[in-house]
Enzyme design. Structure first.
Site, mmCIF file in Angstrom:
data_model
loop_
_atom_site.group_PDB
_atom_site.id
_atom_site.type_symbol
_atom_site.label_atom_id
_atom_site.label_comp_id
_atom_site.label_asym_id
_atom_site.label_seq_id
_atom_site.Cartn_x
_atom_site.Cartn_y
_atom_site.Cartn_z
ATOM 1 N N LYS A 1 0.834 -1.199 0.000
ATOM 2 C CA LYS A 1 0.000 0.000 0.000
ATOM 3 C C LYS A 1 0.872 1.255 0.000
ATOM 4 C CE LYS A 1 -3.806 -0.558 2.466
ATOM 5 N NZ LYS A 1 -4.472 -0.760 3.745
ATOM 6 N N THR B 1 -11.550 -0.256 12.005
ATOM 7 C CA THR B 1 -12.168 -0.925 13.153
ATOM 8 C C THR B 1 -13.220 -1.882 12.603
ATOM 9 O OG1 THR B 1 -13.679 0.974 13.339
ATOM 10 C CG2 THR B 1 -11.819 0.918 14.846
ATOM 11 N N LYS C 1 -20.843 10.119 15.369
ATOM 12 C CA LYS C 1 -20.484 9.296 14.210
ATOM 13 C C LYS C 1 -21.405 8.081 14.066
ATOM 14 C CE LYS C 1 -18.474 7.296 10.942
ATOM 15 N NZ LYS C 1 -18.315 7.801 9.603
ATOM 16 N N ASN D 1 -24.564 7.265 11.205
ATOM 17 C CA ASN D 1 -24.662 6.077 10.363
ATOM 18 C C ASN D 1 -25.882 5.230 10.728
ATOM 19 O OD1 ASN D 1 -22.552 6.772 8.780
ATOM 20 N ND2 ASN D 1 -21.144 5.168 9.466
ATOM 21 N N LEU E 1 -33.833 7.562 0.643
ATOM 22 C CA LEU E 1 -35.110 6.839 0.661
ATOM 23 C C LEU E 1 -35.253 6.009 -0.610
ATOM 24 C CD1 LEU E 1 -37.941 9.166 2.094
ATOM 25 C CD2 LEU E 1 -36.900 7.157 3.156
ATOM 26 N N CYS F 1 -18.965 0.367 6.229
ATOM 27 C CA CYS F 1 -19.342 1.232 7.356
ATOM 28 C C CYS F 1 -20.717 0.925 7.930
ATOM 29 C CB CYS F 1 -19.265 2.687 6.920
ATOM 30 S SG CYS F 1 -17.628 3.116 6.322
ATOM 31 N N LYS G 1 -21.832 0.051 -3.968
ATOM 32 C CA LYS G 1 -22.554 1.171 -4.566
ATOM 33 C C LYS G 1 -21.747 1.631 -5.776
ATOM 34 C CE LYS G 1 -20.620 5.030 -1.941
ATOM 35 N NZ LYS G 1 -20.922 6.180 -1.088
ATOM 36 N N ARG H 1 -16.872 -4.836 0.227
ATOM 37 C CA ARG H 1 -17.089 -5.239 1.625
ATOM 38 C C ARG H 1 -18.591 -5.228 1.912
ATOM 39 N NH1 ARG H 1 -13.574 -1.104 4.907
ATOM 40 N NH2 ARG H 1 -14.189 0.171 3.140
HETATM 41 C C1 UGA Z 1 -21.480 5.983 4.788
HETATM 42 C C2 UGA Z 1 -22.044 7.347 5.232
HETATM 43 O O1 UGA Z 1 -22.962 7.822 4.249
HETATM 44 C C3 UGA Z 1 -20.921 8.370 5.425
HETATM 45 O O2 UGA Z 1 -21.443 9.587 5.902
HETATM 46 C C4 UGA Z 1 -19.935 7.791 6.438
HETATM 47 O O3 UGA Z 1 -18.833 8.675 6.642
HETATM 48 C C5 UGA Z 1 -19.410 6.460 5.929
HETATM 49 O O4 UGA Z 1 -20.505 5.551 5.741
HETATM 50 C C6 UGA Z 1 -18.442 5.926 6.934
HETATM 51 O O5 UGA Z 1 -18.853 5.661 8.077
HETATM 52 O O6 UGA Z 1 -17.248 5.858 6.653
HETATM 53 P P1 UGA Z 1 -20.615 5.005 2.456
HETATM 54 O O7 UGA Z 1 -20.428 3.711 3.165
HETATM 55 O O8 UGA Z 1 -19.552 5.514 1.559
HETATM 56 O O9 UGA Z 1 -20.891 6.189 3.518
HETATM 57 O O10 UGA Z 1 -21.918 4.823 1.565
HETATM 58 P P2 UGA Z 1 -23.371 5.469 1.456
HETATM 59 O O11 UGA Z 1 -23.397 6.423 0.354
HETATM 60 O O12 UGA Z 1 -23.842 5.910 2.793
HETATM 61 O O13 UGA Z 1 -24.206 4.185 1.017
HETATM 62 C C7 UGA Z 1 -24.282 3.050 1.869
HETATM 63 C C8 UGA Z 1 -25.134 1.980 1.273
HETATM 64 O O14 UGA Z 1 -26.498 2.360 1.322
HETATM 65 C C9 UGA Z 1 -24.848 1.640 -0.188
HETATM 66 O O15 UGA Z 1 -24.829 0.240 -0.326
HETATM 67 C C10 UGA Z 1 -26.007 2.263 -0.926
HETATM 68 O O16 UGA Z 1 -26.292 1.593 -2.127
HETATM 69 C C11 UGA Z 1 -27.120 2.100 0.080
HETATM 70 N N1 UGA Z 1 -28.237 3.073 -0.100
HETATM 71 C C12 UGA Z 1 -28.020 4.411 -0.019
HETATM 72 C C13 UGA Z 1 -29.529 2.601 -0.328
HETATM 73 O O17 UGA Z 1 -29.771 1.380 -0.389
HETATM 74 N N2 UGA Z 1 -30.557 3.496 -0.479
HETATM 75 C C14 UGA Z 1 -30.346 4.847 -0.405
HETATM 76 O O18 UGA Z 1 -31.323 5.590 -0.538
HETATM 77 C C15 UGA Z 1 -29.053 5.304 -0.169
#
Ligand code: UGA
Length: 435
Positions: A35, A85, A208, A212, A254, A264, A326, A333
């Site tokens: 890395k 973590t 935090k 989430n 939504l 996360c 996504k 993961r």
């Molecule tokens: C998430 C949080 O949004 C961040 O604010 C946070 O900092 C991060 O975790 C973290 O703790 O490090 P992330 O994991 O990058 O960010 O992804 P998101 O954009 O939150 O999406 C999470 C999941 O929810 C994805 O699988 C997405 O497809 C799903 N999702 C999102 C839905 O199924 N429906 C929605 O309406 C939105």
């Protein structure tokens, strides 16, 4: 300012690059030689839009370097701890080994006046515990907790221009000084009017996980509505639009579908539940177990839909569009897409999956699945097509063109991202989730 970042995974690598981009002198430290070699050559070890450019310019400026040599932290005055973590192998709780190891190494090398800043997502109470360790081993060093809210896919932007800054600091002079130093680190964002919440350790840690947990709950709420919509013939997308117009509810997060995954949300709600149980307050967040169950049920629902569509799974050819948790990410993961692809393969389906970025990561975890480098190749000869990650290149596929490649025109839209009318008009049997 002179900054060190301990841990150069997703969070740390982005943080180090973004801090250097803001004009600070930064050293990133990680035990993983591969890395560090990659980051040193200004190559991002994972797919993140915008990161390669920032890495290249910051490295060229001489303000950013990466090393496996921990003594490099001695040249810095502010030390961010950004190690992972993950969920522990034994249960729901977070595995704190990397945090504890980072503090162990750091405390041997810090000097009076330094500030250590925790960024990792930790169980509430961790900062207070670590502060006692700091007080014992490096009494003139202050610990602050500064959680990170970046989203994958927007990580650089979210780090440089966050929507809020949270500093958990101790009371008194030391805490005030630590907050001033963090204001200096984030000078540009602070000057732009970003809200800054200065608080105690426990609140900062909880902000935090609460954020989430709220996001996960919002997604599972709409997915629960999707289950009811499926039983009644209602359309969950229209429902989300309608309730989303209420500003108190809001339309974002939504989108019903296969639900949340990633490194996360799933592990954070589990760790939060585990910590609440330790605190004797398990009842307060028991709903998060339900949030988790609703989320996992959506994956099972897609497998059932494929079975219904094809009249069984053994020997059925399934083309899976999407592997990352996504779009705009190569992260698999806890990915709903990879999980569904593996479940289908485990039940005897012949699965060919594709993703613009995540194939290599997926292949390592799911060797039973066959991989194709294009959507056309993935769906060739398919009895059922399943869209699970809404990459623009999948959402934009022409149903007529794709229809010529499959054996049967049957599609399951796991993200409710396609236009049902257009697909039905091209002769497809279309199934969304909750519509
Ligand atoms: C998430 C949080 O949004 C961040 O604010 C946070 O900092 C991060 O975790 C973290 O703790 O490090 P992330 O994991 O990058 O960010 O992804 P998101 O954009 O939150 O999406 C999470 C999941 O929810 C994805 O699988 C997405 O497809 C799903 N999702 C999102 C839905 O199924 N429906 C929605 O309406 C939105």
């Amino acid at each position: 300012m002179r900054i060190s970042v301990i841990g150069c995974g997703y969070l740390g690598a982005v943080h180090a690059a973004a801090m250097a981009d803001l004009g600070h002198t930064v050293v990133g430290v990680d035990v993983d030689e591969a890395k560090v070699a990659s980051l040193s050559a200004a190559r991002a070890p994972f797919f993140e839009p915008g990161l390669p450019e920032v890495l290249a310019s910051a490295t060229a400026s001489g303000r950013l370097r990466f090393t496996t040599d921990f003594s490099a932290v001695e040249d810095a005055d502010v030390h961010f701890v950004a190690v992972g973590t993950p969920q522990s192998a034994e249960g729901d709780a977070a595995d704190m080994r990397f945090v504890d190891a980072a503090f162990g190494s750091l405390l041997e090398r810090v000097k009076p006046g330094d500030v250590i800043v925790g960024k990792s997502t930790v169980p509430v109470g961790t900062a207070a515990r670590l502060a006692r360790l700091v007080a014992e081993r490096a009494p003139e060093v202050t610990l602050a907790w500064n959680p990170e809210f970046l989203r994958e896919g927007f990580a650089v932007k979210d780090t440089v221009s966050p929507d809020r800054l949270v500093y958990g600091v101790p009371g008194g002079e030391a805490g005030e000084r630590a907050a001033r130093i963090l204001d200096g680190v984030y000078e540009r964002a602070v000057a732009a009017g970003t809200p800054v919440i200065v608080t105690d350790y426990a609140t900062a840690e909880l902000v935090k996980v609460a954020a989430n947990a709220f996001l996960a709950t919002k997604i599972s709420f709409i997915n629960a509505m999707a289950e009811i919509a499926e039983a009644t013939g209602a359309d969950v997308t229209q429902l989300a639009d309608a309730i989303g117009h209420d500003a108190r509810i809001g339309r974002r997060f939504l989108n019903a579908g296969v639900g949340f995954g990633g490194g996360c949300l799933p592990k954070d709600i589990r760790a939060f539940s585990a910590r609440a149980r330790e605190l004797g307050r398990g009842d307060a967040v028991r709903f998060l177990d339900e949030v988790d169950q609703i989320n996992l049920r959506r994956r099972a629902r897609v497998v059932e839909l494929v079975r219904e569509q094809a009249g069984g799974l053994a020997g059925v050819r399934v083309g899976v569009l999407g592997l990352a948790f996504k779009p705009h990410s190569d992260d698999v993961r806890d990915s709903p897409a990879l999980d569904i692809a593996m479940r289908l393969a485990d039940e005897g389906a012949i699965v060919t999956a594709t993703d613009p970025q995540a194939i290599e990561n997926a292949r390592r975890r799911a060797p039973k699945v066959a991989y194709a480098t294009s959507p056309e190749e993935a769906v060739a000869g398919a009895d059922v097509v399943v869209l699970i990650t809404e990459w623009p290149e999948f959402v934009g596929l022409d149903p007529e063109v794709i229809g010529r490649l499959v054996t049967r025109r049957s599609i399951i839209d796991g993200r409710n991202a396609l236009d049902p009318a257009a697909w039905r008009a091209a002769g497809w049997e279309y199934h969304g989730l909750g519509r």
